[in-house]
Write an enzyme that holds these catalytic residues in place. Structure first.
Site, mmCIF file in Angstrom:
data_model
loop_
_atom_site.group_PDB
_atom_site.id
_atom_site.type_symbol
_atom_site.label_atom_id
_atom_site.label_comp_id
_atom_site.label_asym_id
_atom_site.label_seq_id
_atom_site.Cartn_x
_atom_site.Cartn_y
_atom_site.Cartn_z
ATOM 1 N N ASP A 447 0.940 -1.152 0.130
ATOM 2 C CA ASP A 447 -0.003 0.007 -0.036
ATOM 3 C C ASP A 447 0.793 1.340 0.019
ATOM 4 O O ASP A 447 2.212 1.290 0.122
ATOM 5 C CB ASP A 447 -0.802 -0.223 1.369
ATOM 6 C CG ASP A 447 -2.157 0.843 1.212
ATOM 7 O OD1 ASP A 447 -2.432 1.235 0.220
ATOM 8 O OD2 ASP A 447 -3.072 0.732 2.036
ATOM 9 N N ASP A 512 -10.940 1.854 -3.493
ATOM 10 C CA ASP A 512 -11.091 1.694 -1.940
ATOM 11 C C ASP A 512 -12.922 1.567 -2.244
ATOM 12 O O ASP A 512 -13.312 1.146 -1.171
ATOM 13 C CB ASP A 512 -10.927 2.735 -1.143
ATOM 14 C CG ASP A 512 -9.486 2.203 -0.712
ATOM 15 O OD1 ASP A 512 -8.938 1.320 -0.925
ATOM 16 O OD2 ASP A 512 -8.707 3.080 0.155
HETATM 17 C C1 DGJ Z 1 -5.808 1.795 1.840
HETATM 18 C C2 DGJ Z 1 -6.250 0.873 0.897
HETATM 19 O O1 DGJ Z 1 -6.568 1.247 -0.098
HETATM 20 C C3 DGJ Z 1 -7.190 0.135 1.869
HETATM 21 O O2 DGJ Z 1 -7.392 -1.136 1.085
HETATM 22 C C4 DGJ Z 1 -6.566 -0.337 2.972
HETATM 23 O O3 DGJ Z 1 -5.445 -1.401 2.966
HETATM 24 C C5 DGJ Z 1 -6.169 0.681 4.040
HETATM 25 N N1 DGJ Z 1 -5.360 1.358 3.176
HETATM 26 C C6 DGJ Z 1 -5.404 0.104 5.038
HETATM 27 O O4 DGJ Z 1 -4.780 1.118 5.744
#
Ligand code: DGJ
Length: 707
Positions: A447, A512
């Site tokens: 991430d 997301d």
């Molecule tokens: C952002 C990501 O896009 C989410 O899927 C998740 O992993 C969060 N970060 C976790 O902090």
């Protein structure tokens, strides 16, 4: 070196490159030319008169047009040496050509620079890959303000420009603008690929649609800042230019040093946006997909994020492991919240050690349970980031990027580590390496949750370019040491989706937002450049955590099954009915994923309140159609769905395969066609009458050709 033209060929495409004093230019890019068509003919046909009120000798739109060559549009190359030596005039010194590749060396005696343009034309995908490299051959430092990867002149007929962008949780939205006198510019200074602007564009005309018409697609494979522009000059010529956006002072080349531009990937189609998408997908499958994962079917994921957020403990995780295995999940991914002190998003990034409070026996018991349930285990990391409230920051406050003395801005309470420092690279590699050595981990979700707004290195010089290369290098180092581990590129959803990062990773977290209605638009934009098998697509909770919208399980699962499918809903909260539907959807995905991950995407033209696409096998033996109703229909009864792209004279048996139980509205129409046989021609030309469907519902149809 004499002025010359060189041709590159793939099976269906020719590119003619003119090498002359002033620069290298693409003078033809189109259907493969016969030998009878000479380069001389092309040059004669291109003869232009002096434009009204313009210079006598028009300066060519070269790959790197410069003011020193008389070009008054946006230069492709802008350099200087302490304010002098900026008037670049490139002259050819060498060209090495093969059937489908070319390298041309150019030199400017005045500014003492050398440029090398590299071209590769990939036969199966018809993808042109172009990049530039700039070398300082003088004795003093050379400041580089801009060095595009490609400047491409194109026909005035292509009067529409489609770009792709959006915001967090609504990425990859298509935006079409008529080309106009002046410039259409997308600049990205986020320091990562960004939610706002995908480094890509499509040039087309007003008649081009999904299935028909002319289009050129261009994509810059780069995960940092970018500038994408389309210009129409007062003299009537048009060009697109793609390159990295450099911050002030970012690149200064010492004597003998070089700057490498990112690569531009481009292809053209006479079969609308689908033709482009299919070529981009073929290229990803042939060239970017690593041999480790080539041909392997992607596993169905469960990801803990929306079920648990930071409440990751054996007591919360264990029940999910069982439930996940029961519905057919194949890989269990433990998201954020597992490392020392990470109870919320204010702390602990940088301390990549298992939290002993939450997991007194480490992760082994969890991983064993995952394995015992027949699944692989995956883990979330965010290596580039650091919270000020972390042991790492307390030990190494000097490791972060900054633009002191300006106040340090936080985004999600975090700052960015300076990966250009070897000590930081080593620290991060050692942490990841130790985790991968200690535990049986098949997958990393990598991430990256903030922009690089203050990307100054130790000496205050902007380092976005170096940072991007350093991230790629770290990914490569991890991959080399642990080849069995797959890596997903995630950046607050889809803010790092490009061919640069994809060359080092195996999957992209698209967004997301798991809102299935929004997802259809997100996935549609994404799929212009990326194939289904790299498109992370998860079934979210009943009420979407981001939009608050409620959509049925059949719809949510029906949308996710056309990507690299996963589940992110809290399985503990699902009703027995919902679990049954979800597990049936996973089964449908598994039965058809070989087709979904290898087939040709054919998006179908629909009315605005609908969304439809087909995935057809290359041989056109089988196909799947997804048809969704997004909002209320404008007329009393729905229209017809035309299904082009199948073999015209072959007979196909049509079967609805999802949802398992259709709503009563659809029954009459579906009963008339279910199990019946139709020719490809009938499906394309007559089209299928659509059933009544409520907003937020979808239908998946299968078509199988008779032997
Ligand atoms: C952002 C990501 O896009 C989410 O899927 C998740 O992993 C969060 N970060 C976790 O902090």
């Amino acid at each position: 070196m004499q002025d010359t033209t060189i041709r590159l060929h793939s099976e269906t495409t020719s590119i003619v490159v003119r090498i002359a004093n002033g620069g290298v230019a693409i003078v033809y890019w189109g259907p493969r030319l016969a030998a009878e068509t000479t380069d001389e003919m092309l040059m004669q046909l291109a003869t232009r008169s002096e434009a009204d009120g313009d210079v006598e000798r028009e300066s060519a739109i070269t790959l790197l047009p410069t003011q020193g060559a008389g070009f008054s549009g946006q230069p492709g190359l802008a350099v200087h040496r302490s304010r002098t030596a900026w008037g670049v005039y490139l002259e050819p010194i060498d060209a090495t050509a093969e059937e489908s590749s070319l390298a041309v060396k150019m030199q400017c005696a005045g500014t003492q620079i050398q440029v090398e343009h590299r071209f590769e034309l990939h036969s199966d995908s018809d993808m042109l890959v172009v990049s530039a490299s700039l070398t300082n051959i003088g004795g003093t430092p050379l400041s580089v303000q801009h060095c595009a990867a490609l400047t491409l002149p194109f026909s005035r007929q292509l009067d529409q420009v489609t770009t792709f962008g959006g915001r967090w949780s609504l990425e990859f939205q298509r935006q079409t603008t008529p080309r106009r006198l002046g410039a259409i510019v997308n600049e990205n200074r986020a320091g990562r690929t960004s939610h706002g602007s995908l480094p890509a564009l499509v040039l087309h005309d007003a008649a081009t649609n999904e299935t028909d018409g002319i289009a050129i697609g261009l994509h810059l494979g780069w995960s940092g800042n970018h500038q994408i522009r389309v210009d129409e000059l007062p003299d009537g010529r048009c060009y697109a230019q793609l390159g990295e956006l450099l911050l002030p002072g970012e690149i200064a080349l010492g004597p003998g040093e070089s700057y490498e531009s990112p690569r531009v990937y481009g292809t053209l189609s006479r079969r609308g946006f689908n033709g482009l998408a299919q070529r981009f997908h073929r290229f990803v499958r042939d060239e970017l997909t690593d041999d480790r994962v080539k041909g392997k079917l992607k596993k169905v994921h469960f990801n803990t994020w929306e079920a648990l957020y930071f409440d990751t403990r054996p007591a919360t995780i264990n029940p999910l492991i069982e439930l996940a295995a029961n519905i057919g999940i194949e890989r269990f991914v433990l998201d954020d919240g597992w490392f020392r002190g990470r109870d919320d998003d204010t702390r602990a990034l940088g301390d990549w050690f298992v939290d002993q409070q939450k997991f007194p026996e480490g992760l082994a018991p969890i991983i064993d349970k995952v394995h015992a349930a027949g699944m692989e285990f995956g883990l979330w990391v965010e290596p580039e980031m650091i919270n000020p409230d972390s042991d790492l920051y307390r030990a190494h406050p000097e490791w972060v990027l900054h633009s002191d003395p300006a106040p340090r801005f936080m985004m999600r309470h975090q700052m960015v580590l300076n990966l250009t420092l070897p000590a930081v690279q080593d620290y991060l590699f050692d942490c990841i390496d130790a985790l991968l050595n200690e535990y049986s981990i098949a997958y990393l979700k990598w991430d990256m949750n903030r922009n690089l707004e203050q990307p100054g290195g130790r000496d205050g010089i902007a380092v976005v370019h170096e940072q991007v290369l350093a991230v790629y290098a770290l990914m490569q180092r991890v991959r080399a040491a642990h080849p069995q581990v797959e890596i997903e590129s995630c950046a607050s959803g889809g803010a790092r989706a490009d061919y640069g990062v994809l060359a080092n990773t195996d999957r992209i977290w698209t967004s997301d937002s798991n809102d299935a209605l929004d997802r259809l638009a997100i996935q549609r934009g994404f799929s212009q450049f990326f194939p289904a098998e790299v498109m992370g697509a998860h079934v979210g909770p009943r009420e979407c955590h981001i939009t608050g919208r409620n959509l049925s399980m059949a719809f949510r699962a029906g949308v996710a099954m056309f990507g690299d499918m996963g589940v992110e809903a809290d399985l503990r909260e699902l009703t027995a009915d919902e679990l049954t539907i979800l597990s049936a959807a996973i089964e449908v995905h598994k039965q058809h994923r070989a087709l979904i991950f290898a087939g040709d995407l054919i998006r179908l033209n629909t009315e605005d309140h609908e969304n439809a696409f087909m995935i057809a096998s290359a041989s056109r033996e089988q196909a799947l159609i997804s048809f969704a109703t997004l909002s209320s229909r404008p007329r009393g009864a729905p229209g017809r769905l035309h299904i082009p792209g199948l073999a015209a004279n072959r007979r196909y048996t049509l079967a609805p395969i999802w949802p398992a139980e259709s709503s009563h509205d659809t029954d009459g129409v579906l009963a008339a066609v279910s199990g019946q046989t139709f020719t490809g021609e009938a499906l394309a030309c007559a089209g299928m009458q659509l059933p009544f469907m409520s907003p937020g519902s979808l239908l998946v149809l299968s078509l199988r050709a008779h032997p």
